[in-house]
Scaffold this motif. Structure first.
Motif, PDB file in Angstrom:
ATOM      1  N   ALA A  98      38.473  26.798  37.815  1.00 30.42           N
ATOM      2  CA  ALA A  98      39.044  28.214  38.103  1.00 30.42           C
ATOM      3  C   ALA A  98      40.322  28.383  36.992  1.00 30.42           C
ATOM      4  O   ALA A  98      40.483  29.365  36.331  1.00 30.42           O
ATOM      5  N   HIS A 101      39.021  28.605  33.205  1.00 31.44           N
ATOM      6  CA  HIS A 101      38.553  29.822  32.886  1.00 31.44           C
ATOM      7  C   HIS A 101      39.786  30.882  32.770  1.00 31.44           C
ATOM      8  O   HIS A 101      39.585  31.695  31.716  1.00 31.44           O
ATOM      9  N   CYS A 102      40.659  30.805  33.730  1.00 33.19           N
ATOM     10  CA  CYS A 102      41.914  31.663  33.282  1.00 33.19           C
ATOM     11  C   CYS A 102      42.335  31.465  31.839  1.00 33.19           C
ATOM     12  O   CYS A 102      42.866  32.494  31.287  1.00 33.19           O
ATOM     13  N   GLU A 116      36.509  36.754  34.295  1.00 33.57           N
ATOM     14  CA  GLU A 116      35.525  37.311  34.976  1.00 33.57           C
ATOM     15  C   GLU A 116      36.043  37.114  36.584  1.00 33.57           C
ATOM     16  O   GLU A 116      35.495  37.760  37.611  1.00 33.57           O
ATOM     17  N   THR A 117      37.152  36.630  36.846  1.00 38.12           N
ATOM     18  CA  THR A 117      37.745  36.335  38.095  1.00 38.12           C
ATOM     19  C   THR A 117      38.979  37.255  38.386  1.00 38.12           C
ATOM     20  O   THR A 117      39.665  37.554  37.487  1.00 38.12           O
ATOM     21  N   GLU A 119      41.780  36.388  39.314  1.00 33.39           N
ATOM     22  CA  GLU A 119      42.856  35.537  38.924  1.00 33.39           C
ATOM     23  C   GLU A 119      42.851  35.587  37.389  1.00 33.39           C
ATOM     24  O   GLU A 119      44.038  35.458  36.686  1.00 33.39           O
TER      25      GLU A 119
END
Length: 221
Positions: A98, A101-102, A116-117, A119
């Motif tokens: 996670a 990705h951020c 996509e999230t 966060e």
């Protein structure tokens, strides 16, 4: 929010920022963290604040190496480096993914993946908000200064290029900073960020109006 992952990310990221220039140093990372968590508190969705805070600390660890030409893409490199650092500290694989990705999706560059999230969107927005308002104007001026010595890069001068003065006739005027701030605010994802962005833009506009007045030229209103 647990302080464990937040504090860990701060600890492992700080050495990377020791050689950073002012626009992307540990103070920038800290401001992005604080704003990201503020935005999270105003969001309706569920936010993993540990992931968000850690990603904020780590998002620009690749900037110094990119600036010196050691790497080409601080987003991609930083995501991988962050994952390796956290894996060495026994952070769970799902949280590492996670955070990775951020970091990978935080940039405004066309080559960066879409956040996509929630966060990732909050990190993106907090990072862009640090380019508007009072602090943002100073940061953007620092970025212009960092780039001014590079062949082919734009730079700004402290004047208006429409006025025929030899010192400024060959360069774009300082309104380049205004354009950069507006470009970043136009890309915000979340409603809380847009609200904060509107407030910061109001100040940014008033600053450049005053700037034009002090130069004695007509500014954009």
């Amino acid at each position: 929010m647990s302080l464990e992952l937040d504090g860990l990310a701060r600890e492992v990221s700080i050495p990377y920022y020791e050689v950073a220039l002012p626009a992307h140093d540990s103070f920038h990372a800290n401001r992005v963290r604080d704003v990201a968590l503020r935005l999270a508190n105003e969001c309706e969705g569920t936010v993993d604040r540990d992931v968000l805070a850690a990603a904020a600390w780590l998002h620009d660890i690749g900037r110094p190496a990119e600036r010196t030409g050691e790497i080409e893409d601080h987003d991609e490199w930083g995501a991988g480096e962050a994952a390796a650092l956290l894996a060495g500290e026994e952070v769970s694989a799902d949280r590492i993914a996670a955070i990775e990705h951020c970091v990978r999706a935080h940039s405004i560059r066309s080559s960066s993946p879409e956040p996509e999230t929630l966060e990732a969107k909050l990190l993106f927005d907090a990072d862009k908000l640090d380019a508007a308002g009072a602090v943002g104007i100073v940061r953007l001026a620092c970025i212009v200064g960092e780039r001014s010595g590079r062949t082919g890069e734009k730079y700004a001068v402290i004047d208006d290029s429409s006025v025929q003065r030899a010192a400024t006739a060959d360069g774009p005027d300082v309104a380049l900073l205004r354009e950069w701030a507006r470009e970043r605010l136009d890309e915000l994802y979340t409603d809380p960020a847009r609200r904060l962005g509107a407030s910061r833009w109001e100040f940014t506009e008033s600053f450049f109006a005053r700037f034009a007045d002090e130069l004695g030229v007509e500014g954009e209103r």
